[in-house]
Design a protein around this motif. Structure first.
Motif, PDB file in Angstrom:
ATOM      1  N   VAL A 102       0.869  -1.159   0.000  1.00 39.85           N
ATOM      2  CA  VAL A 102       0.000   0.000   0.000  1.00 39.85           C
ATOM      3  C   VAL A 102       0.913   1.217   0.000  1.00 39.85           C
ATOM      4  O   VAL A 102       1.768   1.357   0.868  1.00 39.85           O
ATOM      5  CB  VAL A 102      -0.921   0.034   1.232  1.00 39.85           C
ATOM      6  CG1 VAL A 102      -1.742   1.318   1.249  1.00 39.85           C
ATOM      7  CG2 VAL A 102      -1.820  -1.184   1.262  1.00 39.85           C
ATOM      8  N   ILE A 103       0.758   2.057  -1.002  1.00 35.89           N
ATOM      9  CA  ILE A 103       1.569   3.266  -1.121  1.00 35.89           C
ATOM     10  C   ILE A 103       0.633   4.442  -0.909  1.00 35.89           C
ATOM     11  O   ILE A 103      -0.289   4.659  -1.691  1.00 35.89           O
ATOM     12  CB  ILE A 103       2.237   3.351  -2.504  1.00 35.89           C
ATOM     13  CG1 ILE A 103       3.103   2.106  -2.729  1.00 35.89           C
ATOM     14  CG2 ILE A 103       3.046   4.634  -2.643  1.00 35.89           C
ATOM     15  CD1 ILE A 103       3.446   1.852  -4.175  1.00 35.89           C
ATOM     16  N   ALA A 104       0.838   5.155   0.188  1.00 37.50           N
ATOM     17  CA  ALA A 104      -0.035   6.279   0.515  1.00 37.50           C
ATOM     18  C   ALA A 104       0.765   7.573   0.486  1.00 37.50           C
ATOM     19  O   ALA A 104       1.839   7.656   1.077  1.00 37.50           O
ATOM     20  CB  ALA A 104      -0.657   6.084   1.895  1.00 37.50           C
ATOM     21  N   LEU A 105       0.254   8.564  -0.216  1.00 38.40           N
ATOM     22  CA  LEU A 105       0.895   9.869  -0.244  1.00 38.40           C
ATOM     23  C   LEU A 105       0.371  10.676   0.934  1.00 38.40           C
ATOM     24  O   LEU A 105      -0.778  11.071   0.961  1.00 38.40           O
ATOM     25  CB  LEU A 105       0.604  10.588  -1.565  1.00 38.40           C
ATOM     26  CG  LEU A 105       1.026   9.838  -2.827  1.00 38.40           C
ATOM     27  CD1 LEU A 105       0.755  10.686  -4.053  1.00 38.40           C
ATOM     28  CD2 LEU A 105       2.477   9.417  -2.781  1.00 38.40           C
ATOM     29  N   GLY A 106       1.220  10.837   1.929  1.00 34.22           N
ATOM     30  CA  GLY A 106       0.853  11.593   3.118  1.00 34.22           C
ATOM     31  C   GLY A 106       1.143  13.066   2.922  1.00 34.22           C
ATOM     32  O   GLY A 106       1.331  13.544   1.805  1.00 34.22           O
ATOM     33  N   ASP A 107       1.198  13.785   4.027  1.00 36.82           N
ATOM     34  CA  ASP A 107       1.450  15.215   3.945  1.00 36.82           C
ATOM     35  C   ASP A 107       2.104  15.687   5.237  1.00 36.82           C
ATOM     36  O   ASP A 107       1.624  15.373   6.325  1.00 36.82           O
ATOM     37  CB  ASP A 107       0.135  15.955   3.719  1.00 36.82           C
ATOM     38  CG  ASP A 107       0.355  17.346   3.182  1.00 36.82           C
ATOM     39  OD1 ASP A 107       1.018  18.144   3.883  1.00 36.82           O
ATOM     40  OD2 ASP A 107      -0.123  17.641   2.078  1.00 36.82           O
ATOM     41  N   ALA A 108       3.190  16.426   5.111  1.00 38.09           N
ATOM     42  CA  ALA A 108       3.877  16.968   6.286  1.00 38.09           C
ATOM     43  C   ALA A 108       2.979  17.910   7.066  1.00 38.09           C
ATOM     44  O   ALA A 108       3.216  18.163   8.248  1.00 38.09           O
ATOM     45  CB  ALA A 108       5.151  17.686   5.856  1.00 38.09           C
ATOM     46  N   GLY A 109       1.942  18.415   6.434  1.00 40.29           N
ATOM     47  CA  GLY A 109       1.011  19.310   7.106  1.00 40.29           C
ATOM     48  C   GLY A 109       0.288  18.662   8.271  1.00 40.29           C
ATOM     49  O   GLY A 109      -0.319  19.343   9.086  1.00 40.29           O
ATOM     50  N   VAL A 110       0.346  17.349   8.373  1.00 40.16           N
ATOM     51  CA  VAL A 110      -0.291  16.655   9.489  1.00 40.16           C
ATOM     52  C   VAL A 110       0.325  17.106  10.815  1.00 40.16           C
ATOM     53  O   VAL A 110      -0.370  17.223  11.816  1.00 40.16           O
ATOM     54  CB  VAL A 110      -0.184  15.122   9.318  1.00 40.16           C
ATOM     55  CG1 VAL A 110      -0.613  14.385  10.558  1.00 40.16           C
ATOM     56  CG2 VAL A 110      -1.022  14.687   8.125  1.00 40.16           C
ATOM     57  N   THR A 111       1.609  17.358  10.819  1.00 41.81           N
ATOM     58  CA  THR A 111       2.257  17.810  12.053  1.00 41.81           C
ATOM     59  C   THR A 111       2.522  19.304  12.069  1.00 41.81           C
ATOM     60  O   THR A 111       2.824  19.862  13.122  1.00 41.81           O
ATOM     61  CB  THR A 111       3.580  17.056  12.289  1.00 41.81           C
ATOM     62  OG1 THR A 111       4.406  17.202  11.138  1.00 41.81           O
ATOM     63  CG2 THR A 111       3.314  15.584  12.545  1.00 41.81           C
ATOM     64  N   ARG A 112       2.439  19.946  10.915  1.00 42.31           N
ATOM     65  CA  ARG A 112       2.563  21.398  10.807  1.00 42.31           C
ATOM     66  C   ARG A 112       1.443  21.880   9.881  1.00 42.31           C
ATOM     67  O   ARG A 112       1.661  22.110   8.692  1.00 42.31           O
ATOM     68  CB  ARG A 112       3.903  21.791  10.204  1.00 42.31           C
ATOM     69  CG  ARG A 112       5.056  21.570  11.130  1.00 42.31           C
ATOM     70  CD  ARG A 112       6.307  22.141  10.517  1.00 42.31           C
ATOM     71  NE  ARG A 112       7.399  22.012  11.435  1.00 42.31           N
ATOM     72  CZ  ARG A 112       8.650  22.240  11.112  1.00 42.31           C
ATOM     73  NH1 ARG A 112       8.969  22.596   9.896  1.00 42.31           N
ATOM     74  NH2 ARG A 112       9.598  22.121  12.011  1.00 42.31           N
ATOM     75  N   PRO A 113       0.232  21.997  10.417  1.00 38.38           N
ATOM     76  CA  PRO A 113      -0.937  22.261   9.573  1.00 38.38           C
ATOM     77  C   PRO A 113      -0.820  23.514   8.710  1.00 38.38           C
ATOM     78  O   PRO A 113      -0.262  24.516   9.126  1.00 38.38           O
ATOM     79  CB  PRO A 113      -2.067  22.411  10.587  1.00 38.38           C
ATOM     80  CG  PRO A 113      -1.592  21.690  11.796  1.00 38.38           C
ATOM     81  CD  PRO A 113      -0.103  21.866  11.820  1.00 38.38           C
TER      82      PRO A 113
END
Length: 170
Positions: A102-113
């Motif tokens: 499973v390849i999911a494109l996350g986002d650094a904004g999760v910890t720095r909205p």
């Protein structure tokens, strides 16, 4: 996104953006529909199975916290978290059998909205957390990101993912 086009038009547009037809099969669906995960899983099974799942949903709605509505949050969660997690769960027997990933494109904004994108960041955080469940990951690729809370990484890794390869780059 591109809701006015037929599935064939969407697939042709995606293939054109990627430089032409590929060997990969593509399934298009409205991820806000309640039956989307089961319908997608059924279409994939009818096409002969699956090796990997790439979760790359794209909507990035502007939703300031002060004006956030239930509909904004529900729609964004449906596309970025609920449907992808249910799809992976529905396809888990096939993924396990094929040793797929499973390849999911996350986002650094999760910890720095990001300012004014509360629904998107909430949904990405839900997906990131849901995929941390004890199932084995093929690897982690963090692009243009950073390692949040590095001192907690060892304690938070699941036993299934103690030795998973991690690539970080910018």
């Amino acid at each position: 996104w591109r809701r006015g086009e037929t599935q064939d038009e969407l697939v042709a547009a995606m293939q054109a953006e990627l430089g032409g037809p590929s060997l990969a099969k593509t399934v298009c669906a409205d991820l806000t529909a309640r039956d989307a995960p089961d319908r997608i899983a059924g279409e994939i099974r009818a096409q002969g199975g699956i090796d990997d799942v790439v979760l790359a949903c794209g909507p990035f709605p502007r939703t300031p916290f002060e004006t956030l509505r239930r509909e904004d949050l529900e729609r964004t969660l449906a596309v970025h978290a609920i449907a992808p997690l249910l799809l992976v769960a529905a396809l888990s027997p096939e993924l396990i059998a094929s040793q797929g990933a499973v390849i999911a494109l996350g986002d650094a904004g999760v910890t720095r909205p990001y300012e004014n994108h509360v629904a998107y960041i909430t949904a990405k955080g839900a997906l990131q957390t849901g995929l941390r469940y004890g199932a084995r990951l093929a690897g982690i690729m963090a692009l243009s990101s950073y390692l949040p809370l590095p001192n907690k990484l060892e304690a938070e890794r699941s036993d299934a993912n103690r030795d998973v390869p991690v690539f970080m780059g910018h």
